[in-house]
Design an enzyme around this catalytic site. Structure first.
Site, PDB file in Angstrom:
ATOM      1  N   CYS A   1       0.823  -1.205   0.000  1.00 44.78           N
ATOM      2  CA  CYS A   1       0.000   0.000   0.000  1.00 44.78           C
ATOM      3  C   CYS A   1       0.868   1.270   0.000  1.00 44.78           C
ATOM      4  O   CYS A   1       1.443   1.606  -1.018  1.00 44.78           O
ATOM      5  CB  CYS A   1      -0.987  -0.041   1.160  1.00 44.78           C
TER       6      CYS A   1
ATOM      7  N   HIS B   1      -3.555  -5.061   0.374  1.00 41.72           N
ATOM      8  CA  HIS B   1      -2.940  -5.580   1.604  1.00 41.72           C
ATOM      9  C   HIS B   1      -2.991  -7.108   1.624  1.00 41.72           C
ATOM     10  O   HIS B   1      -3.991  -7.681   2.084  1.00 41.72           O
ATOM     11  CB  HIS B   1      -3.692  -5.057   2.825  1.00 41.72           C
TER      12      HIS B   1
ATOM     13  N   GLU C   1      -1.601  -9.092   3.553  1.00 40.17           N
ATOM     14  CA  GLU C   1      -1.536  -9.669   4.910  1.00 40.17           C
ATOM     15  C   GLU C   1      -2.909 -10.063   5.460  1.00 40.17           C
ATOM     16  O   GLU C   1      -2.991 -10.890   6.358  1.00 40.17           O
ATOM     17  CB  GLU C   1      -0.831  -8.698   5.867  1.00 40.17           C
TER      18      GLU C   1
HETATM   19  N1  GLN Z   1      -2.001   6.755   2.726  1.00 40.45           N
HETATM   20  C1  GLN Z   1      -2.065   5.959   1.538  1.00 40.45           C
HETATM   21  C2  GLN Z   1      -3.401   6.082   0.824  1.00 40.45           C
HETATM   22  O1  GLN Z   1      -4.376   6.478   1.418  1.00 40.45           O
HETATM   23  C3  GLN Z   1      -1.762   4.520   1.829  1.00 40.45           C
HETATM   24  C4  GLN Z   1      -2.772   3.858   2.692  1.00 40.45           C
HETATM   25  C5  GLN Z   1      -2.314   2.539   3.264  1.00 40.45           C
HETATM   26  O2  GLN Z   1      -1.124   2.258   3.299  1.00 40.45           O
HETATM   27  N2  GLN Z   1      -3.227   1.757   3.776  1.00 40.45           N
HETATM   28  O3  GLN Z   1      -3.507   5.755  -0.305  1.00 40.45           O
END
Ligand code: GLN
Length: 550
Positions: free
Chosen positions: A385, A510, A512
């Site tokens: 992310c 994600h 995970e």
């Molecule tokens: N802050 C980033 C976004 O909103 C990444 C978010 C995250 O890592 N969950 O896109």
């Protein structure tokens, strides 16, 4: 199982953080492995509608379900232990309960009546408890964990609701399990039962007599102690169950079962079911406990003193370690320190690097330095992310030569290679408005991603507002960044990777959240596998030797 649905409620006393979530998950696993259809849910007494708006300092990780709910991290344990995907409905907060009741009141739904905690709030809680059975198919058992600790004012309506349920559904259909602490007092060389007695007294004042006590303790509970707890708390001695501190959370179900937990539950609820079949889980725990060797992987993030913030990542490494027959030692690297002291000090002796998700600009430059270091030194890297966003920024800056950044951190950056998603531009509400939950992703044939997943179509869970800016895709691609996973319409970048590197891959989603003890996630499995290869390779050795010589 034939007959009515059984409800098990898990409450906690004395102190928080005793591991109610693990206890609930363990019981869920044990009952599932007896052939029962089990669903778990968590009721949290706080007023936030969901934990999505809470800081990791307050709440730890926000676990995201397939259907895009931002939930308590215990749901991650539930999913991992029972291998069942949960939904938005599996995490209910006081905020949701009050919101529903107030909306009904505003709609005239109470026909002029006075709206009160009892019965309206408690009725709403009960209906949300019962819907788990109605909406999840052929459910035999609903396990509901009540967040917080007995005695919390905000938890009272929940306890009152579960008290009423036993009255309404009958003793044979409702069981209360209470988790307490039996502390060892060094000066007295004794385990003390008083906190447990007090906690149970508190429950009984509300009208709840626990059927089973799970007693967390760092020392074994001798017979005498169990007898004493039994007498004072009005719980049979067999149902006073020792829950010793365990080396691995995955060991907990085995230990609890050896103390008779699942047997007592099925006896008390008069359930007809199969014998426990848990051999494969034992085998998995054996692999976790006696790994062949060790690799060290750095997690370079901003909440590194707060392990709960990266719960699912830590668990994913345990699964991937077991799958590769190694123990993954996590080296926690504070991205802000990397910014301050330089990257070599932190990453010169690791076998792999993970850049986790996050929000806000703190530590960003440190993460970007870590990416650069991993890219240039051939160290296996997985970005998640915000981690992907750092990978893209680093590449844009150091390979494409752009003065690049993300508009999340700098509105005026010359080249916003990471930018707010279109659909996010006019959002005014913060809660539940990110791109959340499971979305399909199409993988490019012949890529590392395809090799790892063994598929070109995957579904993964998301939680973000920003994305790779498509205006820069061509430049990045021309310079060698591979966009190996895209949303089916081709519009959103989901995976990037590099070919000229043993393992350099980052995802906007994600992974995970979908790793399971019995099915390590392919990206984590791949990272750990390559980290093992790296640690024994000449590159890895030379790299580590150089750092020792320094
Ligand atoms: N802050 C980033 C976004 O909103 C990444 C978010 C995250 O890592 N969950 O896109």
């Amino acid at each position: 199982m034939n007959g009515s649905v059984k409800y098990i409620f898990i409450t906690g006393g004395v102190v928080s953080s005793l591991g109610k979530g693990i206890a609930a998950s363990s019981l869920g696993l044990l009952l599932k492995q007896r052939g029962l259809n089990v669903v778990l849910q968590k009721f949290d007494p706080y007023l936030n509608v969901d934990p999505g708006t809470m800081s990791p300092f307050q709440h730890g990780e926000v676990f995201v379900t397939d259907d895009g709910a931002e939930t308590d991290l215990d749901l991650g344990h539930y999913e991992r232990f029972t291998d069942k995907n949960l939904s938005q409905k599996s995490n209910v907060t006081s905020g949701q309960i009050y919101e529903a009741v107030i909306n009904r009141e505003r709609g005239g739904g109470y026909l002029g009546g006075t709206v009160q905690v009892i019965p309206h709030i408690t009725d709403e809680i009960k209906s949300k408890i019962m819907r788990a059975a109605d909406e999840n198919g052929d459910i035999d058992i609903v396990i509901t964990e009540i967040g917080g600790t007995t005695g919390d004012i905000e938890g009272l309506p929940f306890l009152e609701a579960i008290r009423q349920l036993r009255f309404e559904l009958g003793k044979q259909n409702v069981l209360y399990m209470h988790l307490t602490l039996v502390p060892y007092i060094k000066a007295a060389h004794e385990l003390k039962t008083k906190p447990t007695q007090n906690s149970v007294r508190g429950l009984r004042e509300i009208g709840i007599q626990p059927d089973i006590l799970l007693c967390r303790s760092e020392r074994p509970l001798e017979d005498e102690i169990r007898k004493k707890i039994s007498l004072f708390c009005n719980v049979e001695k067999e149902a006073v169950i020792e829950a010793l501190d365990a080396g691995s959370i995955y060991e907990v179900p085995l230990r609890l079962s050896s103390k008779g937990l699942d047997k007592i539950v099925i006896e008390k609820l008069d359930i007809n079911c199969a014998e426990l079949d848990i051999g494969w889980w034992e085998e998995m725990v054996r692999r976790i406990q006696s790994p062949g060797k060790t690799v060290e992987i750095a997690i370079c993030g901003k909440y590194v003193h707060l392990f709960d913030a990266y719960k699912s990542i830590i668990e994913s490494f345990i699964h991937a370690g077991a799958a590769n027959d190694v123990k993954v030692n996590i080296k926690w690297v504070n991205a802000e320190m990397v910014e301050k002291n330089g990257v070599t000090e932190y990453l010169s002796d690791v076998d792999g690097v993970l850049i986790p998700g996050g929000f806000g600009d703190r530590g960003i430059e440190g993460k970007i330095l870590a990416v650069k270091y991993a890219r240039e030194n051939g160290i296996p890297l997985l970005g998640i992310c915000l981690g992907l966003q750092c990978v893209v920024i680093e590449f844009a800056r150091n390979v494409c030569g752009l003065d690049a950044g993300s508009s999340e951190f700098d509105q005026d950056v010359e080249h916003p290679v990471i930018d707010l998603m279109l659909e996010q531009r006019n959002r005014s509400k913060m809660g539940g408005t990110m791109r959340l939950g499971s979305y399909p992703c199409e993988i490019v044939k012949g890529s590392l991603a395809e090799k790892l997943y063994g598929s070109v179509e995957i579904n993964e869970r998301h939680r973000h507002r920003y994305e790779v800016n498509n205006n820069y895709r061509e430049t990045l691609k021309d310079n060698g960044l591979i966009f190996s996973g895209l949303s089916p319409d081709g519009d959103l970048v989901e995976i990037v990777e590099l070919q000229s590197h043993p393992f350099f891959i980052a995802t906007q989603f994600h992974p995970e959240f979908k790793s399971r003890p019995q099915r390590a996630h392919p990206l984590f499995k791949g990272l750990v596998k390559t980290a093992i290869e790296y640690s024994v390779s000449s590159a890895g050795k030379a790299h580590q030797k150089a750092s020792q010589d320094r």
